[in-house]
Design an enzyme around this catalytic site. Structure first.
Site, PDB file in Angstrom:
ATOM      1  CE  LYS A 283      -2.760   8.398  -5.305  1.00 38.00           C
ATOM      2  NZ  LYS A 283      -1.464   8.045  -4.698  1.00 38.00           N
ATOM      3  CD  GLU A 368       7.979  -2.904   1.063  1.00 35.06           C
ATOM      4  OE1 GLU A 368       7.020  -2.117   1.156  1.00 35.06           O
ATOM      5  OE2 GLU A 368       8.095  -3.724   0.121  1.00 35.06           O
ATOM      6  NE  ARG A 396       5.525  -7.073  -0.052  1.00 35.89           N
ATOM      7  CZ  ARG A 396       4.919  -6.578  -1.120  1.00 35.89           C
ATOM      8  NH1 ARG A 396       4.425  -5.377  -1.070  1.00 35.89           N
ATOM      9  NH2 ARG A 396       4.836  -7.266  -2.229  1.00 35.89           N
TER      10      ARG A 396
END
Length: 639
Positions: A283, A368, A396
């Site tokens: 990244k 979640e 969600r």
């Protein structure tokens, strides 16, 4: 100076390039991204990490005939450049400009606007099945981060993909060890173990070339080395897990080696069935400030200095930081308080608590649903969990909030960051749905602080509740320290009364962060001779009884809120007034119930008619046109 990038208008231009030119193009794209994203802000680190991978994908697959999907979608900037949208980066994530995620109205190369994680494999499964039924030989390639793989939906999709042995789906795991924060969980540990052995494939390939030319012993020795290598990989890698599902596994592949990527993707495409290609990327690759950024390697950044990585302008105090600091103070006094995050420790401000209480915080990954039910379990065992998520991601976990937390009346505090209009991230990230969902949970108590002072106050009130769930919702960005109340009636704060001291014509109920807006609108109305009382209900679910009493003392009630109109506070208050027998006209101003495009928070609110000027104008129209007429309850169409 003419660059290669200037001649890239579509994937076919990338496919014409030779190896040296591809390396140059990758460098030019990296420089372009650093220049543009440092200016506009956006997802910098993820895109710097997938430059070579995206080039390889577009060389091996034929988009848009072959479907390319990006999960979560924040690493799609390179894809946008390759598919002819380079010029749009000057207005990236700005009103009327290029979206920060895949956008179907921008290009035929964008099939899915999947800016919630762990969805791409399910889309891939459905697309591939439909392509097969239509008779065309079209492939689907889905790029999935190792962070997204912590989401259960990925594994539901894998279970189905693996059952279709002829389904031409290539699943590219973009493994950089992070989502926002470092990826956690059992799968992450498997991937990490293998990621630490990056030389296996290169060692084997090099050894093969040497040993194949060695007389007599060359080929047998190579076979033995191959068997030993396979045994070590089986002990370390997730390939056994994928193989047990019936999925072919290739990797790990250096995600910054174009030749190796093309080779692996070509093999995967030719296989004819579901294949996992495990790529290892970094990244922020190639930009030192991102590579060395400890928090999240510049996952998402505001405008910064491209030389130093420092912010272009200083930030004020955020809602998030006020919450995080106050929760840490509560933690010192309450050993039963624990914190839960879904892969967003710093983004939700929980890192302060985590540093103070390393044994009392839990990162469940991008999960979640699991976060809410796990929190319910902790609450059953005597803890008071504080679950911090972005408002948009509450969607969600609604079933878990309703049935696992709410039905069991568990004392779980849900903290909803980025509630209301968030701005540049667009329709999937506006936190406008939470009140519509929360209002369906029996017994839940919901607070909406207007400033830093009330955030601290209401958070403490929330964790004192022991007989059911609570929730706090607050905005994105900077927070004012205090909008003082002139009095408190029950639980309701009165922020303004008419200068004349007389009973006002209009009761303006300003919810949460709209306290400032309500006061500004009242000031404009006072200049026109319209007396307004401005109140902040503080706790908006259930509706405070004092609010119904105040409403009965006015000739018109107007609510203004930074949430969706359908099922929002305005409709809830209207029902409460009917139940209380308070017959006063009510008008509600809220976010319109449609998907709103990206732009700055101010621009989106202005388009929705939620500025002080707009609110004052609407109230003036109602006050002049309605107050002298019948005060009957307005129809639903008028609300």
């Amino acid at each position: 100076m003419v660059t290669l990038l200037e001649f890239v208008h579509g994937p076919e231009d990338v496919r014409r390039l030779g190896p040296a030119e591809l390396g140059q193009l990758a460098d030019e794209i990296r420089e372009f991204l650093i220049d543009k994203v440092c200016t506009t802000g956006g997802h910098l680190g993820p895109n710097l990490g997938v430059i070579e991978l995206t080039l390889a994908l577009h060389r091996v697959f034929d988009s848009p005939r072959d479907a390319l999907l990006f999960d979560v979608g924040h690493q799609s900037y390179v894809h946008k450049i390759i598919t002819g949208r380079r010029e749009g980066f000057d207005r990236l994530r700005q009103r009327g400009g290029l979206a920060g995620y895949p956008a179907r109205d921008e290009s035929e190369h964008d099939l899915v606007e999947n800016s919630h994680a762990s969805t791409a494999l399910s889309y891939a499964d459905g697309l591939a099945k439909a392509f097969a039924l239509s008779g065309g030989r079209r492939h689907v390639a889905a790029v999935v981060g190792d962070g997204a793989l912590t989401g259960g939906m990925c594994w539901e999709a894998l279970n189905n993909i693996a059952a279709n042995k002829d389904l031409p789906v290539v699943i590219v795991i973009n493994d950089n060890g992070r989502s926002y924060s470092p990826t956690i969980g059992g799968l992450a540990e498997h991937l990490t173990a293998l990621r630490l052995q990056p030389g296996y494939e290169r060692l084997l390939d090099g050894g093969k070339r040497v040993l194949e030319h060695t007389p007599v012993v060359g080929r047998p020795l190579y076979a033995a080395l191959h068997a030993a290598k396979a045994g070590v990989k089986d002990a370390l890698s997730p390939q056994v897990m994928f193989s047990d599902l019936g999925l072919k596994y290739l990797g790990p592949v250096d995600g910054h080696d174009l030749e190796a990527l093309e080779t692996a993707l070509t093999k995967a495409k030719a296989f004819g069935g579901p294949v996992i290609v495990h790529t290892v990327t970094q990244k922020g690759n190639g930009f030192a400030p991102a590579e060395n950024h400890e928090a999240d390697q510049m996952h998402q950044t505001d405008p910064i200095n491209p030389l130093t990585g420092e912010p272009a302008k200083a930030k004020g105090t955020s809602w998030t930081s006020v919450f995080g600091n106050e929760l840490a103070r509560i933690g010192e006094q309450r050993p039963d308080v624990v914190a839960v995050t879904a892969a967003m420790l710093r983004s939700t401000g929980l890192h302060t608590f985590a540093e103070a209480f390393p044994d009392r915080w839990f990162d469940v990954g991008i999960a979640e649903q699991h976060a809410l039910t796990s929190a319910a379990g902790m609450a059953m065992a005597g803890m008071h969990p504080v679950v911090a998520v972005y408002s948009t991601f509450l969607n969600r976990a609604f079933d878990q909030l309703l049935m696992d937390v709410g039905l069991h009346s568990q004392p779980v505090t849900l903290v909803l960051d980025r509630a209301g209009i968030t701005g540049p991230d667009g329709p999937s990230h506006h936190g406008m749905w939470d009140l519509s969902l929360l209002g369906m949970v029996p017994g839940i108590r919901v607070a909406a602080p207007r400033d830093a002072h009330t955030l601290r106050e209401e958070l403490r009130e929330a964790v004192q509740v022991s007989d059911g769930p609570t929730a706090l919702r607050f905005s994105k960005g900077e927070v004012v320290d205090e909008l003082p109340a002139i009095e408190r009636i029950g639980r309701v704060d009165v922020l303004r009364r008419p200068d004349s001291g007389n009973t006002a014509d209009v009761l303006l109920v300003a919810v949460g962060a709209f306290g400032e807006l309500g006061l500004a609108a009242a000031g404009r109305l006072a200049d026109q001779g319209i007396d307004v009382t401005v109140v902040d209900p503080r706790w908006i679910l259930p509706v405070p009884g004092a609010l119904a009493e105040l409403a009965g003392q006015h000739r018109l009630v107007v609510t203004v809120e930074d949430s969706g109109r359908h099922g929002g506070f305005g409709s809830t208050l209207a029902a409460a007034l009917r139940d209380a027998g308070v017959d006063v006209p009510l008008r509600d101003l809220a976010v319109p119930q449609r998907f709103l495009a990206h732009g700055s928070r101010g621009e989106v609110l202005a388009e929705a008619g939620l500025t002080a000027q707009d609110v004052a104008r609407r109230i003036t129209e109602w006050a002049v046109g309605r107050l002298g007429e019948t005060e009957a309850e307005p129809s639903e169409a008028e609300r």
